[in-house]
Enzyme design. Structure first.
Site, PDB file in Angstrom:
ATOM      1  N   ASP A  70      -8.301 -13.830  25.580  1.00 50.91           N
ATOM      2  CA  ASP A  70      -6.943 -13.554  25.297  1.00 50.91           C
ATOM      3  C   ASP A  70      -6.647 -11.944  25.086  1.00 50.91           C
ATOM      4  OD1 ASP A  70      -7.969 -14.199  21.756  1.00 50.91           O
ATOM      5  OD2 ASP A  70      -8.729 -12.859  23.176  1.00 50.91           O
ATOM      6  N   PHE A  83      -7.439  -8.098  30.768  1.00 48.24           N
ATOM      7  CA  PHE A  83      -8.191  -6.698  30.830  1.00 48.24           C
ATOM      8  C   PHE A  83      -7.861  -5.530  31.247  1.00 48.24           C
ATOM      9  CE2 PHE A  83     -11.008 -10.147  32.720  1.00 48.24           C
ATOM     10  CZ  PHE A  83     -12.004 -10.090  31.789  1.00 48.24           C
TER      11      PHE A  83
END
Length: 236
Positions: A70, A83
């Site tokens: 998430d 990321f």
């Protein structure tokens, strides 16, 4: 700084493909409205970035899918891409490990990126998909169930509508998510390992011991598809 285009709604190519798998467009609109309108705390990323991954990576262009968990749960970090963080934010630990892997892969040998914005990857056919598209401030995993059905359908679309995709699955959550669909091999390939932030013993190959980026490019070349340029520009 130039304002980013609004990505609070799905682009048509993705919306149409998901609707064919039973996604109710109005239900998605309601989900976004409820998520941002009724949360007891701030929600990340900004509402205008919630579907940014789908705006930057058109369905017909997807060659690699990187599955995150998430968004980063702290202010200013999440930018709608797994990321990734905005260019002016410090690079998080997981992303530093990803950069180290790229630097140490003899098939890539790219320069150390100077920022954590992965938009260039997204524009180059890499879908940076979190399994949950939002998170409540300071509470990792808080919205995982909200988005479970939606991201299951996204993976089904990738599996059924795309010719050859390299799925990079890092960590048990991403692996369980994708294998529940499941992803067909062939025509696709699944490259799995431990999560970049995990350094100890693990059932999967340690991330630092793998070369997922060059493996993905080798797969693409096998199918006469252009490899991904993993180096990142120093500015947007």
């Amino acid at each position: 700084m130039t304002a980013r285009p609004d990505a609070s709604e799905l682009p048509e190519d993705w919306a149409s493909a998901l609707a064919k798998r039973g996604l109710d467009r109005e239900a998605v609109v309601a989900l976004v409205a409820d998520t941002y309108g009724h949360s007891p705390a701030a929600v990340h990323p900004d509402r205008s970035d919630v579907f940014r991954a789908f705006h930057l990576t058109r369905l017909k262009d997807v060659r690699v899918a990187i599955l995150g968990q998430d968004p980063y749960p702290h202010p200013g970090q999440a930018n709608g891409l797994a990321f990734s963080v905005p260019e002016d934010e410090p690079t998080p630990r997981s992303l530093r490990a990803i950069y180290t892997n790229l630097r140490d892969d003899p098939a890539n040998q790219i320069a150390q990126p100077l920022h954590g914005d992965l938009s260039a990857w997204a524009k180059n056919g890499v879908l940076l998909l979190n399994t949950a598209l939002t998170v409540q401030d300071g509470h990792p995993g808080s919205h995982a169930r909200r988005w479970e059905h939606f991201t299951d359908l996204v993976l089904r679309v990738l599996n059924e509508d795309c010719g050859h995709v390299a799925f990079l699955l890092w960590g048990s959550k991403a692996i369980r998510k994708a294998t529940s669909i499941p992803i067909d091999e062939p025509p696709h390939t699944v490259i799995r390992s431990a999560h970049p932030a995990v350094w100890g013993k693990t059932k999967e190959r340690r991330f630092m011991d793998c070369h997922p980026f060059s493996e993905a490019n080798d797969f693409l070349r096998t199918h006469r598809l252009p490899p991904v340029a993993w180096d990142l520009p120093t500015a947007k």
